[in-house]
Design a protein around this motif. Structure first.
Motif, PDB file in Angstrom:
ATOM      1  N   ALA A   6       0.836  -1.200   0.000  1.00 15.26           N
ATOM      2  CA  ALA A   6       0.000   0.000   0.000  1.00 15.26           C
ATOM      3  C   ALA A   6       0.873   1.253   0.000  1.00 15.26           C
ATOM      4  CB  ALA A   6      -0.926   0.006   1.212  1.00 15.26           C
ATOM      5  N   TYR A   7       1.976   1.185   0.762  1.00 14.00           N
ATOM      6  CA  TYR A   7       2.895   2.329   0.768  1.00 14.00           C
ATOM      7  C   TYR A   7       3.416   2.582  -0.648  1.00 14.00           C
ATOM      8  CZ  TYR A   7       7.023   5.129   1.548  1.00 14.00           C
ATOM      9  OH  TYR A   7       7.951   6.119   1.463  1.00 14.00           O
ATOM     10  N   LEU A   8       3.849   1.494  -1.309  1.00 10.54           N
ATOM     11  CA  LEU A   8       4.333   1.642  -2.686  1.00 10.54           C
ATOM     12  C   LEU A   8       3.223   2.152  -3.602  1.00 10.54           C
ATOM     13  CD1 LEU A   8       6.489  -1.581  -3.125  1.00 10.54           C
ATOM     14  CD2 LEU A   8       7.244   0.754  -2.679  1.00 10.54           C
ATOM     15  N   GLY A   9       2.014   1.597  -3.408  1.00 14.19           N
ATOM     16  CA  GLY A   9       0.883   2.019  -4.227  1.00 14.19           C
ATOM     17  C   GLY A   9       0.610   3.501  -4.066  1.00 14.19           C
ATOM     18  N   LEU A  10       0.671   3.991  -2.817  1.00 16.42           N
ATOM     19  CA  LEU A  10       0.397   5.407  -2.572  1.00 16.42           C
ATOM     20  C   LEU A  10       1.481   6.285  -3.178  1.00 16.42           C
ATOM     21  CD1 LEU A  10      -0.894   5.088   1.055  1.00 16.42           C
ATOM     22  CD2 LEU A  10      -2.142   6.082  -0.844  1.00 16.42           C
ATOM     23  N   GLN A  11       2.733   5.821  -3.078  1.00 15.58           N
ATOM     24  CA  GLN A  11       3.814   6.591  -3.707  1.00 15.58           C
ATOM     25  C   GLN A  11       3.576   6.665  -5.212  1.00 15.58           C
ATOM     26  OE1 GLN A  11       6.477   8.318  -2.368  1.00 15.58           O
ATOM     27  NE2 GLN A  11       5.244   7.976  -0.540  1.00 15.58           N
ATOM     28  N   GLY A  12       3.170   5.524  -5.776  1.00 19.33           N
ATOM     29  CA  GLY A  12       2.875   5.493  -7.217  1.00 19.33           C
ATOM     30  C   GLY A  12       1.769   6.471  -7.570  1.00 19.33           C
ATOM     31  N   MET A  13       0.693   6.455  -6.772  1.00 21.59           N
ATOM     32  CA  MET A  13      -0.438   7.345  -7.031  1.00 21.59           C
ATOM     33  C   MET A  13      -0.008   8.810  -6.911  1.00 21.59           C
ATOM     34  SD  MET A  13      -3.161   5.716  -7.778  1.00 21.59           S
ATOM     35  CE  MET A  13      -4.061   4.206  -7.617  1.00 21.59           C
ATOM     36  N   LEU A  14       0.844   9.087  -5.915  1.00 24.15           N
ATOM     37  CA  LEU A  14       1.343  10.454  -5.734  1.00 24.15           C
ATOM     38  C   LEU A  14       2.076  10.911  -6.995  1.00 24.15           C
ATOM     39  CD1 LEU A  14       2.186  12.939  -4.012  1.00 24.15           C
ATOM     40  CD2 LEU A  14       4.112  11.616  -3.216  1.00 24.15           C
ATOM     41  N   HIS A  15       2.905  10.007  -7.534  1.00 28.30           N
ATOM     42  CA  HIS A  15       3.665  10.415  -8.712  1.00 28.30           C
ATOM     43  C   HIS A  15       2.792  10.531  -9.945  1.00 28.30           C
ATOM     44  CE1 HIS A  15       7.125   9.609  -6.097  1.00 28.30           C
ATOM     45  NE2 HIS A  15       7.597  10.630  -6.777  1.00 28.30           N
ATOM     46  N   VAL A  16       1.760   9.685 -10.022  1.00 30.19           N
ATOM     47  CA  VAL A  16       0.804   9.842 -11.118  1.00 30.19           C
ATOM     48  C   VAL A  16       0.138  11.216 -11.019  1.00 30.19           C
ATOM     49  CG1 VAL A  16      -1.431   9.047 -11.978  1.00 30.19           C
ATOM     50  CG2 VAL A  16       0.354   7.407 -11.463  1.00 30.19           C
ATOM     51  N   GLN A  17      -0.229  11.587  -9.782  1.00 29.51           N
ATOM     52  CA  GLN A  17      -0.880  12.884  -9.570  1.00 29.51           C
ATOM     53  C   GLN A  17       0.028  14.039  -9.991  1.00 29.51           C
ATOM     54  OE1 GLN A  17      -4.034  12.733  -8.153  1.00 29.51           O
ATOM     55  NE2 GLN A  17      -4.209  14.849  -8.841  1.00 29.51           N
ATOM     56  N   ILE A  18       1.300  13.930  -9.639  1.00 35.05           N
ATOM     57  CA  ILE A  18       2.235  14.992 -10.009  1.00 35.05           C
ATOM     58  C   ILE A  18       2.394  15.039 -11.526  1.00 35.05           C
ATOM     59  CG2 ILE A  18       4.641  15.751  -9.829  1.00 35.05           C
ATOM     60  CD1 ILE A  18       4.664  14.497  -7.048  1.00 35.05           C
ATOM     61  N   TYR A  19       2.482  13.858 -12.123  1.00 33.80           N
ATOM     62  CA  TYR A  19       2.584  13.776 -13.582  1.00 33.80           C
ATOM     63  C   TYR A  19       1.347  14.407 -14.227  1.00 33.80           C
ATOM     64  CZ  TYR A  19       2.361  11.441 -18.147  1.00 33.80           C
ATOM     65  OH  TYR A  19       2.240  11.160 -19.475  1.00 33.80           O
ATOM     66  N   GLN A  20       0.172  14.098 -13.646  1.00 33.94           N
ATOM     67  CA  GLN A  20      -1.070  14.625 -14.219  1.00 33.94           C
ATOM     68  C   GLN A  20      -1.146  16.143 -14.134  1.00 33.94           C
ATOM     69  OE1 GLN A  20      -4.537  12.899 -12.501  1.00 33.94           O
ATOM     70  NE2 GLN A  20      -4.304  10.979 -13.593  1.00 33.94           N
ATOM     71  N   SER A  21      -0.560  16.705 -13.066  1.00 33.94           N
ATOM     72  CA  SER A  21      -0.629  18.158 -12.937  1.00 33.94           C
ATOM     73  C   SER A  21       0.516  18.798 -13.712  1.00 33.94           C
ATOM     74  CB  SER A  21      -0.565  18.556 -11.470  1.00 33.94           C
ATOM     75  OG  SER A  21       0.740  18.330 -10.992  1.00 33.94           O
ATOM     76  N   ASP A  22       1.177  18.018 -14.544  1.00 35.26           N
ATOM     77  CA  ASP A  22       2.276  18.500 -15.371  1.00 35.26           C
ATOM     78  C   ASP A  22       3.377  19.126 -14.511  1.00 35.26           C
ATOM     79  OD1 ASP A  22       3.455  18.666 -17.853  1.00 35.26           O
ATOM     80  OD2 ASP A  22       2.873  20.757 -18.106  1.00 35.26           O
ATOM     81  N   TYR A  23       3.670  18.493 -13.382  1.00 34.96           N
ATOM     82  CA  TYR A  23       4.762  18.894 -12.492  1.00 34.96           C
ATOM     83  C   TYR A  23       4.589  20.311 -11.943  1.00 34.96           C
ATOM     84  CZ  TYR A  23       6.528  14.872 -14.912  1.00 34.96           C
ATOM     85  OH  TYR A  23       6.631  13.623 -15.445  1.00 34.96           O
TER      86      TYR A  23
END
Lengths: 453, 404
Positions: free
Chosen positions: A384-401
């Motif tokens: 879950a920790y890894l999953g949340l980190q992944g989701m966080l990075h997807v979110q950052i990617y989605q907001s175009d950094y």
């Protein structure tokens, strides 16, 4: 006896270690996705400013025309007109403090030619904002009440904008320009971890507002209104002018754009406040305003956020998929467990024949599934920790950094509550999936399996 | 076929049979929902842009000082940018490809009830088509005298426009659009179409409605405080990133402005798609893991069932059953369970999609997706049975004669 059972359980788990690993993995993968999704909604639904969310109230009164659409979603109802917000603030109410909020975009530019101007999402408010919402300061503090009265050219910066403009130094007393107006810095906020930005009702997590200016100053100097303007039908063609040019027209119009927040010393005074608001609206009705039936709302921050959470609840498809996914994983674990236990038929029937009681066998197998459950929970929490980190990075990617990991990380953080929940869920579900296989295996008739071979 | 004996034997193993069916049911539900949403979100995803987006720079800028003379500023901006080595062409613009705002409607007649057609207007100067690298399909490009350059208060409407290939197809089917008139708004003056250019992507909003390439180009550069033009710049191959700083410096020579952003159109394109793309990717990864887990699970259960029935298989082999008939027996048995699970799963999928869309009212479920997923899961299950069943078929007929 318990210790004996425990060592037996451990030995049995080691016996066919691949099956044990498969079982742990099945539970862990299911838990991993489930807790990832649940943590996101748990963090996303948290009440901001929780310690006083029952004392902060949002004030709404419906001044629209008779033909206007009925109110379906109260949190999205119109705000107040400039006139009403000020009348209420100046009236004798049960509230100890009021603050107004509307938003603007200004260009902050330094007198230092080396610092390039930038656009700042700006909060236009009064000095109560900072005490009502517990804003932390790094340097200086809120502007004074007299600054509000005198429409003084002052600004409060955030850590972010202070870094850009003054290199992070104590800039209190320094001057800069808001658009083409010279203003003085009175305070620099420290890192303000609000969770979701509730005060402008955007409930955004990432990008923060970077400048705060007094309402009187903004109105006096016609700082543009980047706001949802709701006007009566006859005024709709003036909306564009009201946003950028005609500030006097706007503040005397029936157009709503001001959010009014009140702080009550005691949550029980809310009814008194509602009473006051009704009387105020009635008095305005006599002047020919507020043509509709009474639609007044005095809603605590707590309720506002809860309503908002409900409206946003069903958006994420993963919220539906994760529990189903978890059940599929558990069904798999049942299959493996059954296969594993049934291989023990001979051993069980022998032990039963030698006089072992059912409940003794049962505790041994219960230990076995519980250990699997705990292991599954631990590995699942890690996933879950890894999953949340992944989701966080997807979110950052989605907001175009455009947002930093730091600004968002709180929304994807695994805290003790969720970790405990993760391991507890794994343990409970391991017992549930163990029920049938255990029942099968302890009910094997004594000595029945000893005949053959 | 041996349906009856299979059913009888399933009755012996009620729990395990139910386990397989329920697993299939949940798997098909999750898979159908996930793929339906993915297909819906990835509709019209990553389409050809029609632009050399790696070599076009987009600058967004605004003036905050109301004293700035915008007419002069724009002329100076264009001249200064053009002088930078590496810059090929530059045009002021309002809408940016991949990021076009709310669509407008255009009409073929001036009647009140005329049908409106969705489009995005791209306002540019005479070099606009060179910046975007558009090909002329029919007619001609604008000439300098047709370009309106003015402040918003004094602007006169344009009299000619160019339209994109797809726009022409929608408006005029197979007829030539050249010389035809168009109304750019209700109760406006008609404009004449003088040319058709090759398609390029407008933005997310029309892309979502299947009208990715519906654009109209107007020869105009209009300015107003709070709403001044941005710039699109065509640069030499591969030099875009290195030109950001010189372009920024050139623009900052006019005081009283700030630059909101400077980027390659490639990045604008990424931003247009990446929200949907990453959501689709997450759902697909989850679905794949699920199919893997479910596949392993079924294989495990079947191999357990088979080990339990070694003796039975041995007897059947001894009585003359071929290897193939043993394998077939297990496949038929498993398929019965799977199909039952798939039917239940379809019902569950409908229930869930109903629950999930209650708020928005927009259904995402497509039955062809459910069908594809069902067939896929069935195939996976057959594969999962095949391996253990083949092993079972190798049981020697003599095994029964040995013990007991």
């Amino acid at each position: 006896m318990l210790v004996y059972n425990f060592t037996l359980a451990l030995r049995s788990l080691r016996e066919r270690i691949q099956l044990t690993i498969l079982m742990v993995l099945a539970i862990a993968i299911g838990i991993g996705l489930l807790i990832t999704v649940q943590t996101m909604s748990y963090q996303g639904d948290k009440i901001p400013l929780a310690h006083k969310a029952d004392k902060i109230f949002f004030v709404q009164a419906d001044n629209r025309d008779i033909g206007a659409e009925p109110i379906v979603r109260q949190p999205f109802m119109t705000y107040l007109t400039y006139r009403d917000a000020n009348n209420i603030i100046n009236a004798d109410t049960p509230a100890s403090k009021h603050t107004t909020v509307w938003k603007s975009d200004v260009i902050l530019n330094s007198f230092d030619q080396d610092v390039r101007p930038f656009r700042a999402s700006t909060v236009v408010t009064n000095n109560n904002f900072f005490s009502m919402f517990d804003v932390p300061f790094q340097y200086g503090g809120a502007w004074s009440e007299s600054a509000d009265r005198g429409a003084e050219p002052v600004v409060i910066l955030t850590k972010e904008s202070n870094d850009l403009l003054f290199g992070g130094k104590n800039s209190v007393g320094q001057q800069l320009r808001v658009n083409a107006l010279t203003v003085t810095v009175v305070g620099v906020m420290a890192e303000w971890n609000l969770g979701r930005r509730f005060y402008d009702e955007s409930y955004r997590m990432g990008r923060k507002d970077t400048a705060f200016i007094p309402d009187t100053f903004a109105i006096k100097n016609n700082i543009n209104r980047r706001e949802r303007l709701d006007c009566l039908p006859q005024d709709r063609d003036k909306q564009t002018a009201y946003r950028t040019k005609d500030v006097d027209g706007l503040i005397n119009s029936e157009c709503t754009f001001v959010r009014l927040w009140a702080e009550l010393p005691d949550p029980n005074l809310a009814d008194q406040y509602r009473e006051f608001l009704t009387q105020y609206v009635m008095s305005q009705k006599e002047l020919g305003r507020f043509p509709r039936e009474l639609n007044n709302y005095v809603t605590s921050l707590y309720t506002m956020v809860t309503l908002r959470n409900e409206l946003n609840g069903s958006r994420n498809p993963l919220a539906y998929i994760a529990p189903l996914f978890f059940i599929v994983c558990l069904l798999n674990a049942i299959g493996i467990l059954l296969a594993k236990f049934m291989r023990k038929s001979k051993e069980v029937s022998l032990r039963r024949a030698l006089g072992a009681k059912k409940w003794v066998l049962m505790t041994q197998y219960l230990f076995e599934v519980l250990i699997v459950g705990v292991l599954g929970g631990i590995v699942g929490t890690a996933l879950a920790y890894l999953g949340l980190q992944g989701m966080l990075h997807v979110q950052i990617y989605q907001s175009d950094y455009a947002v930093t990991a730091q600004a968002l990380s709180h929304a994807f953080a695994l805290d003790w509550v969720m970790m405990a929940k993760s391991i507890l869920t794994a343990m409970v579900s391991s017992v549930v999936i163990g029920l049938y296989p255990i029942w099968r295996v302890v009910n094997i008739a004594p000595a029945s399996q000893l005949k053959s071979q | 076929m041996e349906f009856r004996p299979i059913l009888l034997s399933l009755k012996q193993n009620k729990f395990l049979s139910l386990l397989i069916s329920v697993q299939v049911m949940l798997t098909v539900t999750v898979l159908s929902i996930a793929t339906s949403i993915t297909v819906e979100t990835l509709k019209a995803w990553n389409m050809p842009s029609g632009l050399d987006h790696e070599n076009i720079v987009s600058v967004r800028t605004q003036f905050f000082d109301p004293e700035v003379n915008l007419a002069n500023a724009i002329v100076n901006d264009v001249n200064r940018i053009k002088q930078i080595p590496g810059v090929i062409e530059v045009t002021p613009n309002q809408e940016i490809p991949f990021d076009a705002g709310r669509p407008s409607k255009v009409y073929l007649s001036s009647e009140q009830d005329a049908e409106g057609f969705d489009t995005n207007f791209f306002d540019m100067n005479v070099d606009g088509h060179k910046v975007l690298g558009l090909t002329l399909i029919a007619g001609r490009f604008f000439n300098q005298t047709e370009v309106i350059q003015s402040s918003a208060e004094q602007a006169t409407p344009v009299s000619v426009v160019m339209i994109s290939q797809d726009m022409a197809k929608e408006l005029f089917k197979d007829h030539s659009p050249l010389g035809k008139t168009l109304y750019l708004a209700k109760e406006s003056q008609p404009v004449q179409i003088i040319g058709v250019y090759s398609n390029f992507m407008n933005g997310e909003r029309l892309n979502g409605r299947g009208k990715s390439y519906h654009t109209i180009m107007r020869p105009q550069v209009i300015w107003q405080h709070g709403n001044n033009p941005n710039y699109l710049i065509k640069v030499e191959q591969g030099s875009a990133a290195s030109l950001f700083e010189p372009i920024t410096q050139a623009l900052y020579q006019t005081p009283g402005r700030y630059i909101y952003g400077i980027e390659k159109l490639t990045r604008t394109q990424k931003r247009m798609y990446d929200g949907r793309g990453s959501q689709g990717a997450i759902l697909l990864v989850v679905s794949l893991v699920l199919v893997l887990i479910a596949g392993f699970g079924v294989a495990g259960l079947v191999s357990f069932l088979i080990t339990q029935r070694q003796k039975q298989i041995g007897i059947r082999r001894a009585l003359g059953a071929t290897k193939w008939s043993v394998i077939r027996y297990f496949i038929v048995e498993n398929s019965m369970l799977t199909i039952f699970g798939l039917l239940m799963g379809t019902l569950l999928t409908m229930l869930f999609s109903y629950l999930m869309t209650q708020g928005s009212g927009q259904s995402f479920l497509s039955f062809s997706q459910v069908l594809y997923c069902s067939v896929f899961i069935w195939l996976i299950n057959i594969a999962a049975v095949w391996l253990p069943a083949r092993r079972a078929a190798k049981v020697s007929p003599a095994i029964v004669t040995r013990s007991a």
